[in-house]
Design a protein around this motif. Structure first.
Motif, PDB file in Angstrom:
ATOM      1  N   LEU A  18       4.299   5.420   6.403  1.00  0.00           N
ATOM      2  CA  LEU A  18       5.146   4.251   6.209  1.00  0.00           C
ATOM      3  C   LEU A  18       4.319   3.002   6.481  1.00  0.00           C
ATOM      4  CD1 LEU A  18       6.866   6.511   8.209  1.00  0.00           C
ATOM      5  CD2 LEU A  18       8.720   5.188   7.171  1.00  0.00           C
ATOM      6  N   ASP A  19       4.117   2.166   5.466  1.00  0.00           N
ATOM      7  CA  ASP A  19       3.336   0.937   5.606  1.00  0.00           C
ATOM      8  C   ASP A  19       4.222  -0.255   5.289  1.00  0.00           C
ATOM      9  OD1 ASP A  19       0.167   1.716   5.604  1.00  0.00           O
ATOM     10  OD2 ASP A  19       1.344   3.163   4.482  1.00  0.00           O
ATOM     11  N   ARG A  20       4.081  -1.314   6.060  1.00  0.00           N
ATOM     12  CA  ARG A  20       4.778  -2.556   5.713  1.00  0.00           C
ATOM     13  C   ARG A  20       4.274  -3.032   4.353  1.00  0.00           C
ATOM     14  NH1 ARG A  20       6.034  -7.179   8.626  1.00  0.00           N
ATOM     15  NH2 ARG A  20       6.823  -5.803  10.268  1.00  0.00           N
ATOM     16  N   PHE A  21       5.203  -3.314   3.459  1.00  0.00           N
ATOM     17  CA  PHE A  21       4.831  -3.784   2.124  1.00  0.00           C
ATOM     18  C   PHE A  21       4.727  -5.301   2.126  1.00  0.00           C
ATOM     19  CE2 PHE A  21       6.379  -5.174  -2.166  1.00  0.00           C
ATOM     20  CZ  PHE A  21       5.177  -4.943  -2.819  1.00  0.00           C
ATOM     21  N   LEU A  22       3.578  -5.811   1.715  1.00  0.00           N
ATOM     22  CA  LEU A  22       3.337  -7.254   1.693  1.00  0.00           C
ATOM     23  C   LEU A  22       3.748  -7.807   0.331  1.00  0.00           C
ATOM     24  CD1 LEU A  22      -0.207  -7.224   3.349  1.00  0.00           C
ATOM     25  CD2 LEU A  22       2.005  -7.602   4.471  1.00  0.00           C
ATOM     26  N   GLU A  23       4.926  -8.410   0.282  1.00  0.00           N
ATOM     27  CA  GLU A  23       5.416  -8.951  -0.986  1.00  0.00           C
ATOM     28  C   GLU A  23       4.612 -10.177  -1.386  1.00  0.00           C
ATOM     29  OE1 GLU A  23       9.839  -8.104  -1.907  1.00  0.00           O
ATOM     30  OE2 GLU A  23       9.801  -9.008   0.077  1.00  0.00           O
ATOM     31  N   ASP A  24       4.448 -10.354  -2.718  1.00  0.00           N
ATOM     32  CA  ASP A  24       3.763 -11.517  -3.291  1.00  0.00           C
ATOM     33  C   ASP A  24       2.301 -11.602  -2.865  1.00  0.00           C
ATOM     34  OD1 ASP A  24       6.196 -12.357  -4.490  1.00  0.00           O
ATOM     35  OD2 ASP A  24       6.803 -13.261  -2.592  1.00  0.00           O
ATOM     36  N   ALA A  25       1.697 -10.467  -2.553  1.00  0.00           N
ATOM     37  CA  ALA A  25       0.274 -10.450  -2.201  1.00  0.00           C
ATOM     38  C   ALA A  25      -0.567 -10.213  -3.450  1.00  0.00           C
ATOM     39  CB  ALA A  25       0.002  -9.361  -1.168  1.00  0.00           C
TER      40      ALA A  25
END
Length: 719
Positions: A383-390
């Motif tokens: 489970l990884d934090r998803f970095l939006e707009d990267a």
């Protein structure tokens, strides 16, 4: 040769070297070809086989008998999970056999085991009775075809009437084993290269490219190149690519059988994708030397906890992450890491079962749908934090254990969240500054040396709010190696193989890492949605492309336009553009609409998107959503009144508006762009195309001046 005037009797037969090509083949072996399907990648698609081809690759097996070849082909498929047929009764299995599916023979064999008769199966399938008799015997005793001691036979195409001269072998089982393997005189040390098996989504001909370059390099080093592969579509399984070719399944047992005969100085597992890497542990345990990056280094990169510790020691940043092996553990970890999450099982290929979830409910749904097929050996969930707009970045590099050379830094056109195999990417990056590029190079060097890479490494990064995050690193050849090699004029796979055979980066004569390029290369994915009716043509973290193309020009928009045309989705020069986007994308959609309007396109949008665009003074026609009744957007697309679609998703699953829009666009062959970054790139590409002829130049000419060469490039032809 026939096309330029030769006759068959004038062409020598390579196999025998004494008969002409007019000598028709006589074979004393049986060959079975087995298609490789990927329906698990296309949720909702109709999995029934028909006259419309749906396989994405194939495996081939050779045996002394049909049953040997058939069973070898079955185990060459490399399925993610075997069909779950236990507990199904005879009547259910018979009913399942009425319509052909990808697992039809698994069902058929299970039906025999449940007592179904040959006549009953023939009535449902109309398969020839000869095959049904053979399959009945296989179901009754699958070990019988392999009784006796294994021996390796030559493929001679003349049933031993003439001596075969080609070193092309397969394993067979007979009462009296007799090997037919021949070696060069005087004998030379050999290196075994493991291929990638059948093409499938996530592992295709890009790895064959690497294996072929490895074979060429091993031969140039004075050693015998020994290839093991089971894919008939590849150049690596041509009988003249290597010194000895073994057409065998890529399982531990089959590979060890070849190694017992060959006794090589080492085995290369870096170039065939995930398939050979999965064998590395077993090979090492059997005493086989792995050339290049060690098995421990491979595990260090793949095992999330160990890799996270390495990044922390090096001082590099990674998105928050956690690992869990149970549903409850994953739900708790999800709350700790924070949403949105990028979720996937461990040791996957091509983003298999990888999804972005935005809530605990979404995570629970994911975990239910992807329950572990083997609860006795639970696999981890990452489970990884998803970095939006990267901005996502791919890097291919060489490392000899002491020094690192960064071959190419690629910027994805689509934002993070689209699998790297499905995203268009550009080299050199078009919106990253020199400071960030140097930080990426320095981080790549640190990771490669920290992992102890010897050969190739691919690293993936996200640039978010000006900060660099490490997503993952793979100490092996990646699917971008052919693209980067052709873009920069350096054959990375060959260079990596030379390193694995003992050379150093300083010996390779490589250009400077920051040597400027006077051209731009764009890679675009080829997507097969038109083959899978019922699946959504949306891109995400699970890879779906079956191939890729490359566009080269002096500027990014022109290269992007060439790549789109090559991928079969040529951008229109004029006409009507339909735009509908999710609420968060509406401000950015204005820029796309403005560019297209300035180019003379008529802009059509659903009400919410239209209002956002109209507020900026851009004329926009409003069209109904599907729920508002006809004439609605899908009617407009199906009637041929739309030339370009820009649609970012507002929901998932079948029968949402977005799903219907994308389905209709794919059916009519209309370019359908599902990210705003792709929409902006497309608009700029259309503008560039209007400037006139963007020119054509050969790959050899492209690199000759920069690399100071006058001979043709060894990376492959192109323009």
């Amino acid at each position: 040769r026939l096309a330029v005037g030769y006759s068959l009797e004038e062409i020598p037969n390579d196999i025998t070297q004494v008969t002409p090509a007019s000598f028709e083949p006589t074979i004393d072996y049986v060959v079975v070809k087995w298609p490789r399907f990927a329906f698990e990648k296309f949720h909702g698609a109709n999995a029934e086989l028909s006259t419309h081809m749906k396989s994405v690759g194939e495996a081939m097996a050779i045996g002394r008998t049909f049953s040997q070849a058939f069973l070898k082909a079955m185990r060459s498929r490399e399925l993610d999970a075997p069909p779950q047929l236990d507990g199904l009764d005879a009547a259910t299995l018979l009913s399942m056999l009425e319509r052909p599916t990808s697992d039809r023979f698994d069902i058929l064999l299970q039906a025999y085991r449940q007592g179904v008769t040959r006549d009953q199966i023939h009535e449902k399938t109309f398969i020839d009775p000869w095959f049904l008799r053979e399959l009945e015997a296989i179901a009754a005793d699958p070990d019988k075809p392999f009784e006796g001691e294994r021996s390796y036979k030559a493929v001679d195409t003349c049933a031993a009437e003439f001596a075969a001269e080609t070193p092309y072998f397969y394993s067979g089982w007979e009462r009296k084993a007799a090997h037919e393997v021949t070696r060069s005189h005087p004998p030379k040390p050999s290196v075994v290269i493991l291929g990638g098996g059948p093409n499938r989504i996530g592992q295709g001909i890009e790895f064959d490219y690497c294996c072929v370059h490895a074979a060429m390099t091993v031969r140039e080093s004075g050693r015998d190149a020994v290839m093991i592969n089971c894919n008939p579509e590849t150049v690596s399984t041509d009988y003249d690519t290597s010194d000895r070719l073994y057409f065998e399944p890529l399982t531990l047992e089959d590979v060890l059988g070849v190694i017992e005969i060959e006794q090589p100085e080492g085995v290369i597992v870096q170039f065939g994708g995930q398939t050979p890497l999965k064998l590395a542990d077993g090979l090492q345990a059997a005493g086989v030397k792995i050339l290049g990056t060690s098995v421990d280094s491979i595990d260090l990169a793949e095992e999330r906890g160990r890799f996270g510790d390495l990044l922390a020691r090096l001082g590099y940043h990674a998105p928050p992450y956690a690992t869990a092996s149970t549903i409850d553990g994953a739900l708790a970890a999800g709350e700790e890491v924070g949403y949105p999450l990028l979720v996937r099982p461990s040791y996957v290929l091509g983003g298999r079962a990888m999804e972005i979830v935005y809530s605990g409910e979404g995570l629970a749904d994911y975990l239910t749908r992807h329950a572990d097929p083997d609860p006795t050996h639970p696999r981890n969930i990452y489970l990884d934090r998803f970095l939006e707009d990267a901005i996502e970045v791919d890097v291919d590099a060489l490392c000899d254990g002491d020094e690192v050379w960064v071959g190419g830094i690629m910027q994805h056109v689509e934002e993070a969240g689209i699998h790297s195999g499905d995203s268009a990417c550009v080299l050199p990056p078009h919106s990253l500054g020199p400071d960030m590029l140097e930080q990426i190079r320095a981080t790549t060097r640190g990771i490669a040396l920290g992992l102890g890479v010897v050969g190739l490494m691919n690293a993936q990064y996200a640039v978010h709010s000006g900060k660099l995050y490490v997503i993952e690193a793979n100490p092996r050849a990646s699917r971008t190696v052919p693209f980067v090699s052709k873009a920069i004029g350096v054959p990375l796979a060959k260079m990596a193989c030379r390193i694995m055979l003992g050379e150093k980066i300083a010996d390779l004569g490589l250009p400077a890492e920051d040597a400027p390029l006077d051209h731009v290369s764009v890679k675009e994915a080829v997507l097969p949605f038109d083959r899978f009716e019922g699946s959504d043509a949306i891109l995400g973290p699970e890879m779906r492309s079956t191939g890729e193309v490359m566009g080269v020009a002096r500027d990014f928009p022109s290269a992007f336009a060439k790549a789109q045309a090559a991928a079969g989705a040529a951008l229109p020069d004029s006409g009507t553009a339909f735009i509908t986007v999710t609420d968060s994308d509406k401000p950015a959609a204005v820029a796309v609409a403005q560019l297209l309007h300035d180019l003379g396109f008529t802009i059509v949008a659903t009400r919410g998107t239209a209002e956002a665009i109209q507020r900026w003074g851009i004329p926009t026609d409003v069209v109904n959503k599907i729920a508002d009744g006809s004439p609605h957007v899908v009617d407009l697309i199906e009637s041929g009144e739309v030339d370009l679609v820009v649609n970012t998703p507002t929901g998932s699953g079948a029968r949402t508006d977005g799903w219907e829009i994308r389905r209709a666009a794919v059916a009519r062959g209309i370019p359908a762009l599902t990210t705003l970054s792709a929409g902006l790139s497309a608009a700029r590409a259309i503008a560039a195309a209007r400037q006139g002829d963007i020119g054509v130049v050969s790959l050899q000419e492209l690199h000759a001046a920069r690399l100071g060469t006058t001979t043709p490039s060894t990376t492959g032809a192109g323009s």
